[in-house]
Structure formats: structure tokens, C-alpha cells
Scaffold this motif. Structure first.
Motif, PDB file in Angstrom:
ATOM      1  N   ASP A  89       0.817  -1.205   0.000  1.00 34.94           N
ATOM      2  CA  ASP A  89       0.000   0.000   0.000  1.00 34.94           C
ATOM      3  C   ASP A  89       0.853   1.259   0.000  1.00 34.94           C
ATOM      4  N   ILE A  92       2.358   1.725  -3.495  1.00 30.19           N
ATOM      5  CA  ILE A  92       1.347   2.196  -4.448  1.00 30.19           C
ATOM      6  C   ILE A  92       1.051   3.669  -4.200  1.00 30.19           C
ATOM      7  N   ARG A  93       0.915   4.053  -2.934  1.00 33.29           N
ATOM      8  CA  ARG A  93       0.632   5.454  -2.600  1.00 33.29           C
ATOM      9  C   ARG A  93       1.763   6.360  -3.074  1.00 33.29           C
ATOM     10  N   LEU A  95       3.902   5.812  -5.526  1.00 34.80           N
ATOM     11  CA  LEU A  95       3.885   5.871  -6.993  1.00 34.80           C
ATOM     12  C   LEU A  95       2.760   6.770  -7.496  1.00 34.80           C
ATOM     13  N   GLU A  96       1.587   6.700  -6.863  1.00 31.33           N
ATOM     14  CA  GLU A  96       0.475   7.564  -7.267  1.00 31.33           C
ATOM     15  C   GLU A  96       0.803   9.030  -7.034  1.00 31.33           C
ATOM     16  N   GLU A  97       1.451   9.335  -5.907  1.00 34.57           N
ATOM     17  CA  GLU A  97       1.853  10.724  -5.621  1.00 34.57           C
ATOM     18  C   GLU A  97       2.861  11.221  -6.654  1.00 34.57           C
ATOM     19  N   LEU A  99       3.227  10.124  -9.744  1.00 35.24           N
ATOM     20  CA  LEU A  99       2.520  10.325 -11.020  1.00 35.24           C
ATOM     21  C   LEU A  99       1.719  11.614 -11.008  1.00 35.24           C
ATOM     22  N   ALA A 100       1.051  11.912  -9.909  1.00 33.87           N
ATOM     23  CA  ALA A 100       0.282  13.157  -9.814  1.00 33.87           C
ATOM     24  C   ALA A 100       1.203  14.366  -9.919  1.00 33.87           C
ATOM     25  N   ASP A 103       2.264  14.722 -13.498  1.00 30.97           N
ATOM     26  CA  ASP A 103       1.154  15.266 -14.287  1.00 30.97           C
ATOM     27  C   ASP A 103       1.047  16.769 -14.099  1.00 30.97           C
TER      28      ASP A 103
END
Length: 115
Positions: A89, A92-93, A95-97, A99-100, A103
Motif C-alpha cells: 500500500d 502504491i501510494r 507511486l500515485e503521488e 505520477l500526480a 502530471d
């Protein structure tokens, strides 16, 4: 002729001792066909022939062991058991941060609405 027998006997003794030591220091996972104690007994009780048998049949080669362990991490049950759910978890968190953030850096600035 006597010298040849002495040299041959000496070489046989060196090979025998080397076989015993090699068999004794190998981890149990490198012994094939019998237990470690059985292989040591074979090598000790049958001097030269026991050493030949040890190297030919009993000693698992490193490449044999590598082929056993050659599996992708996601195919290895021990690896999967070692992963905690929180570890996954957190990754994943992160990696999502990331990517954001990427972006946000690559998006062109929004045009202001005209009135």
C-alpha cells in the motif's frame, strides 16, 4: 616403480582428505541422493571411490541450485509471504503521488476564462 607408488598413494591421500573436507563443509542443500552424514560416511569408509562418488553423484552443482531458485519474485511464495500489505500500500501510494506530481509538472497552465 616404488616412487610412482608413493606419489600415487600421496595423491590418493590428498584427494581422500579433500573429499572429506568438501563433503563436510557443504551445506545440506548441496547434498544429493543421501543425507550429509551418509555422504561423509561413504567418503570416509571407501577412500578414493567414495570421493569419486561424492563428486560425480552426491555434490549438487551450483548451476543446479541456481536453476531451482530461478523464479520471478511474484512466482516465489516465500517472497509473496514476506511482503506485508502495508508495504504494498505504501509503495502504491508513493507511486500515485509521483505520477500526480509529474502530471502537474507537464500540464500546460489553464487559460483564464474571458469575461
Amino acid at each position: 616403480m616404488a616412487r610412482l607408488l608413493i606419489v600415487g598413494g600421496f595423491l590418493a591421500l590428498v584427494f581422500w582428505v579433500f573429499s572429506i573436507v568438501d563433503c563436510a563443509v557443504q551445506p545440506a542443500t548441496r547434498h544429493r541422493g543421501a543425507s550429509k552424514g551418509a555422504w561423509i560416511a561413504i567418503v570416509v569408509l571407501i577412500p578414493v571411490l567414495g570421493g569419486i562418488l561424492w563428486f560425480a553423484l552426491g555434490r549438487r552443482r551450483r548451476r543446479d541450485q541456481e536453476s531451482i531458485r530461478r523464479a520471478a519474485p511474484d512466482d516465489d511464495p516465500e517472497f509473496l509471504r514476506g511482503l506485508g500489505k502495508t508495504e504494498q500500500d505504501d509503495r502504491i501510494r508513493r507511486l500515485e503521488e509521483e505520477l500526480a506530481r509529474l502530471d502537474d509538472e507537464t500540464d500546460p497552465p489553464a487559460a483564464e476564462p474571458r469575461s
